[in-house]
Design a protein around this motif. Sequence first.
Motif, short mmCIF file in Angstrom:
data_model
loop_
_atom_site.label_atom_id
_atom_site.label_comp_id
_atom_site.label_asym_id
_atom_site.label_seq_id
_atom_site.Cartn_x
_atom_site.Cartn_y
_atom_site.Cartn_z
N LEU A 615 0.83 -1.20 0.00
CA LEU A 615 0.00 0.00 0.00
C LEU A 615 0.87 1.25 0.00
O LEU A 615 1.91 1.30 0.66
N ALA A 616 0.42 2.24 -0.75
CA ALA A 616 1.05 3.56 -0.65
C ALA A 616 0.76 4.13 0.74
O ALA A 616 -0.27 3.84 1.35
N GLU A 617 1.67 4.93 1.24
CA GLU A 617 1.56 5.44 2.60
C GLU A 617 0.25 6.19 2.84
O GLU A 617 -0.38 6.04 3.88
N ASN A 618 -0.19 7.01 1.86
CA ASN A 618 -1.42 7.78 2.06
C ASN A 618 -2.64 6.88 2.14
O ASN A 618 -3.60 7.18 2.87
N VAL A 619 -2.64 5.75 1.41
CA VAL A 619 -3.75 4.81 1.48
C VAL A 619 -3.77 4.10 2.83
O VAL A 619 -4.83 3.93 3.45
N ALA A 620 -2.61 3.69 3.30
CA ALA A 620 -2.52 3.02 4.61
C ALA A 620 -3.00 3.94 5.73
O ALA A 620 -3.73 3.52 6.64
N GLN A 621 -2.61 5.21 5.66
CA GLN A 621 -3.05 6.16 6.67
C GLN A 621 -4.54 6.43 6.57
O GLN A 621 -5.24 6.50 7.58
N GLY A 622 -5.04 6.59 5.32
CA GLY A 622 -6.47 6.85 5.15
C GLY A 622 -7.34 5.70 5.60
O GLY A 622 -8.42 5.90 6.17
N ALA A 623 -6.88 4.47 5.36
CA ALA A 623 -7.65 3.28 5.76
C ALA A 623 -7.34 2.87 7.20
O ALA A 623 -7.98 1.96 7.72
N GLN A 624 -6.36 3.53 7.82
CA GLN A 624 -5.98 3.26 9.21
C GLN A 624 -5.59 1.79 9.40
O GLN A 624 -6.09 1.09 10.27
N VAL A 625 -4.70 1.32 8.52
CA VAL A 625 -4.22 -0.06 8.59
C VAL A 625 -2.70 -0.06 8.74
O VAL A 625 -2.03 0.89 8.35
N ASN A 626 -2.18 -1.15 9.31
CA ASN A 626 -0.75 -1.33 9.52
C ASN A 626 -0.33 -2.67 8.91
O ASN A 626 -1.16 -3.41 8.36
N LEU A 627 0.95 -2.97 9.01
CA LEU A 627 1.45 -4.25 8.51
C LEU A 627 0.69 -5.41 9.16
O LEU A 627 0.47 -5.42 10.38
N GLY A 628 0.28 -6.36 8.33
CA GLY A 628 -0.42 -7.53 8.82
C GLY A 628 -1.93 -7.41 8.85
O GLY A 628 -2.63 -8.42 8.99
N ASP A 629 -2.47 -6.20 8.71
CA ASP A 629 -3.93 -6.03 8.73
C ASP A 629 -4.56 -6.61 7.46
O ASP A 629 -3.95 -6.61 6.38
N LYS A 630 -5.79 -7.06 7.61
CA LYS A 630 -6.48 -7.78 6.53
C LYS A 630 -7.41 -6.85 5.77
O LYS A 630 -8.12 -6.03 6.36
N LEU A 631 -7.42 -6.97 4.43
CA LEU A 631 -8.37 -6.25 3.58
C LEU A 631 -8.94 -7.22 2.55
O LEU A 631 -8.24 -8.12 2.08
N ILE A 632 -10.22 -7.04 2.23
CA ILE A 632 -10.87 -7.85 1.19
C ILE A 632 -11.26 -6.92 0.05
O ILE A 632 -11.89 -5.88 0.26
N PHE A 633 -10.88 -7.30 -1.18
CA PHE A 633 -11.18 -6.52 -2.37
C PHE A 633 -12.21 -7.23 -3.23
O PHE A 633 -12.23 -8.47 -3.31
N ASN A 634 -13.05 -6.43 -3.89
CA ASN A 634 -14.03 -6.94 -4.85
C ASN A 634 -13.48 -6.68 -6.25
O ASN A 634 -13.41 -5.54 -6.71
N VAL A 635 -13.07 -7.75 -6.92
CA VAL A 635 -12.49 -7.65 -8.27
C VAL A 635 -13.51 -8.20 -9.26
O VAL A 635 -13.60 -9.41 -9.46
N GLN A 636 -14.28 -7.30 -9.85
CA GLN A 636 -15.28 -7.70 -10.85
C GLN A 636 -16.19 -8.80 -10.30
O GLN A 636 -16.52 -9.77 -10.99
N GLY A 637 -16.61 -8.66 -9.03
CA GLY A 637 -17.51 -9.64 -8.41
C GLY A 637 -16.81 -10.76 -7.67
O GLY A 637 -17.46 -11.53 -6.96
N VAL A 638 -15.50 -10.88 -7.81
CA VAL A 638 -14.73 -11.92 -7.12
C VAL A 638 -14.05 -11.30 -5.90
O VAL A 638 -13.37 -10.27 -6.02
N LEU A 639 -14.25 -11.91 -4.70
CA LEU A 639 -13.66 -11.39 -3.48
C LEU A 639 -12.28 -11.99 -3.27
O LEU A 639 -12.09 -13.20 -3.39
N MET A 640 -11.30 -11.11 -2.95
CA MET A 640 -9.92 -11.56 -2.76
C MET A 640 -9.46 -11.10 -1.37
O MET A 640 -9.50 -9.91 -1.06
N GLU A 641 -9.04 -12.05 -0.54
CA GLU A 641 -8.57 -11.76 0.81
C GLU A 641 -7.07 -11.46 0.76
O GLU A 641 -6.28 -12.25 0.26
N THR A 642 -6.69 -10.30 1.32
CA THR A 642 -5.29 -9.87 1.29
C THR A 642 -4.85 -9.41 2.67
O THR A 642 -5.67 -9.20 3.56
#
Length: 849
Positions: A615-642
Amino acid sequence: MKNQSTSKAGISWIFKMAWRDSKASGKRLLLFMASIILGIAAVVSIQSFSANLKDNIALQSKALMGADFLIDSDKPPTPKVQAIIDSLGGVDAKGVSFPSMAVFPRSGDTKLVSIQGIQGAYPFYGELETVPLNAAGTYQKTNGALVDATLMLQFGVNVGDSIKIGNSLFPITGSLVSAPGTGGVGASIAPPIWIPFKSIEETGLIQIGSRVGYDFYFVADEQQDLEELDRLVDPMLDVEGADLDTHLSTGQRLGRNYENFGKFLNLVAFIALLLGCVGIASSVHIYIKEKLSSVAVLKCLGATRKQSFFIYLIQIAGMGFVGGFLGVLTGLVLQQSFPLLLQGYLPFEVEISFAPQAVSVGLILGVLMSVLFALTPLLSTWFVSPLQVLRVQDDNGKNSLTSRFLVLLAIMLFVFGFAYWLLGRLNYALYFVLAILMVFAVLGGTAILFMRLVKRYFPNSWGFTARQSLLNLFRPNNQTAVLILAIGVGTFLISTLYFTKDVLLAKTSLEASEKAPNLILMDVQTEQKEHAENSIKSSGLEVLNNIPIITMRVQQIKERPVRELILDTTTTMNKWILHHEFRVTYRDELVSSETSLEGTWPVEKTPNGLIPISLAENVAQGAQVNLGDKLIFNVQGVLMETYVANIRTVDWARMQINFSILFPSGILESAPQFHVLTTNVPDTGTSASLQRQLVKQFPTVSIIDLRQVLSVIEGILNKISWVINFMAFFSILTGIIVLIGSVRTSKYQRIKESVLLRTLGAKSKQILRITALEYLYLGLLGSGIGLVLALVGSFLLAKFVFQTAFIPSWPPFVIVLPVITLLVLLIGLFNSKTVLQSPPLEVLRKEIN
């Protein structure tokens, strides 16, 4: 009754004495009143123009939007968004917008444009100005195109010619002179072209990855409360990735954009005013020093300390009022030029009208700042003893330390209050006051240090002329500190603007290297990629980058779904993270514009089957996440756990393609995607030829020539720099007037020194050299310190604000420094002409007036 008549007589007498004394000697202060006039004129002109701009935006907010409110989204409306639209009575007009390449078939030329597909009678407010006039009402019926008027002139096309957009050919039914939302800087890079909404699908330009905006325009009922509508409906649309804007909120947002620039210019003008006030304090100090014997006589005749104090206070206040009045008139005339200075960057014409607030501010500033800055020397009259008449020695009276401290505190509180009024933020006002104090302290401290060093380490071995010129720098009634302050601040402003502009341009400049891409192909579909690469290579060019791009949205941050976070009014998370459609790529290395802050990239092991991301630093700060935190993305209807495996800084100002989110290779290759190809073209002719070839083969591909973008950016910076330099000119001019006034005010002291020197045998040429050397020292020292301060300030800006290397530009060294020094020298010599022409007998006969 007796006390009242005495009081009235006393007040009348004070005003009469102030008037009589000002007629005899007030002209000594006229030049310093001129410095107040310049500062007031600068503040009033900007204040008045800002007020006019704000009023014009409020009056024209409907015309700027073209509707009462709109709903916009970067994707077709979801069922819930469509239900909201239906509940509002349905749309009155709709549109779709996206960037694309346009081809002029007659010449084969191509250009990146902004396509606006419109359905309905939009705009409902304002004017769709076309040539011919009827084209605005017929282009949808005739399936024609309205093409930006400047674009038509640039490529030599006329009404009746054709333009190709994507797979479709449109007749040009009219040139587009003005339309809602089509002005400003964006139109310089991608000029607008309007076509019918029904023809958009035939162009074939809306594909995977296309940057498309969908707009739905509404005309409100007279009883409809738009602010309440915004408050209720906008949160519901946010959940669906859409947004509601009213003409009121759009106008306010546009006003804030220009208001910020106006605030900065106001501060520059305010510094000019502060310089004038420093000159006032200096001149009043010398003026009052010469009047102390008169004050002592008045006290011997029965005048009270209050009466003698108010005689001169009224003089200064009157001078401030007259200066403020003349400054207001000058400012009102000056503001007429602002629409011309900002022409092309305002989406509407500004009608200049009378701004009462700006006028009142100018008058109050003139009186208040003159009095505040003159109080310290004026207090000397309060402590003068009647015995001063009988004393031969020069006793100027002593001010109370408490009173001086209170005056200084009042000045600082006023400066802080005015800065807060301009900026609207306490911390910004505090930073401004601290910066002003620092600059003034460095310049004043350097002047005092210089005088002390010269006095202590005086070069006794030098010749008479050189020694006397140095002695003048710390003689009684010297103006060394105030002149160095005025000259230094003006030089500091001008030089800082030059250096900062060059820093901004350097961040956007293109390296003259075959490895630096300057032509970008956007929205290249997967099936087009290989053919596009071959076309570039067949032109003898190298494909520098082939970047895959996948669009996705954040579905869940840590354990909380995004929908829940959007509705949570207590969250401090940055809202744009929740609504944004991210364009991401996959690669296993960082590029030159990226620096790793935390974690590693690429990652060798992935825990629990989760996908590592960077993650770019500004995105990490905006989302209030740190190393190891979990995010799920919706890629054209497919969920990806990251999970967050790396956080990096990104230099977004670099003219290259940067990404907020990186995935590793081997994950997204099969996802729906498009590509960005880059190459380096050696000249504009090769660029135009390649663009024509590519657009002919791939009508749906958008091409950006970075050199054209850079020229637009450079033009904008030059325009802004010119406006700021125009305002900084007031500081330089104020400094010059302070210089002239200082010489004029101390002229009588100079005459005494000059004729005494001549009586002792000094020649006019020697006195002229003494004067020339003295002002050469002042010019070099003031402008030199200002330049050094500008270097330090610009270096700090480059390092901490722009985060780039600082390479000073040459104009301040070879133009600003010598020109200001020469100007100081010439003015000093010109104003010393009277000194050289005074016969020695004037002093011996005590006939100096």
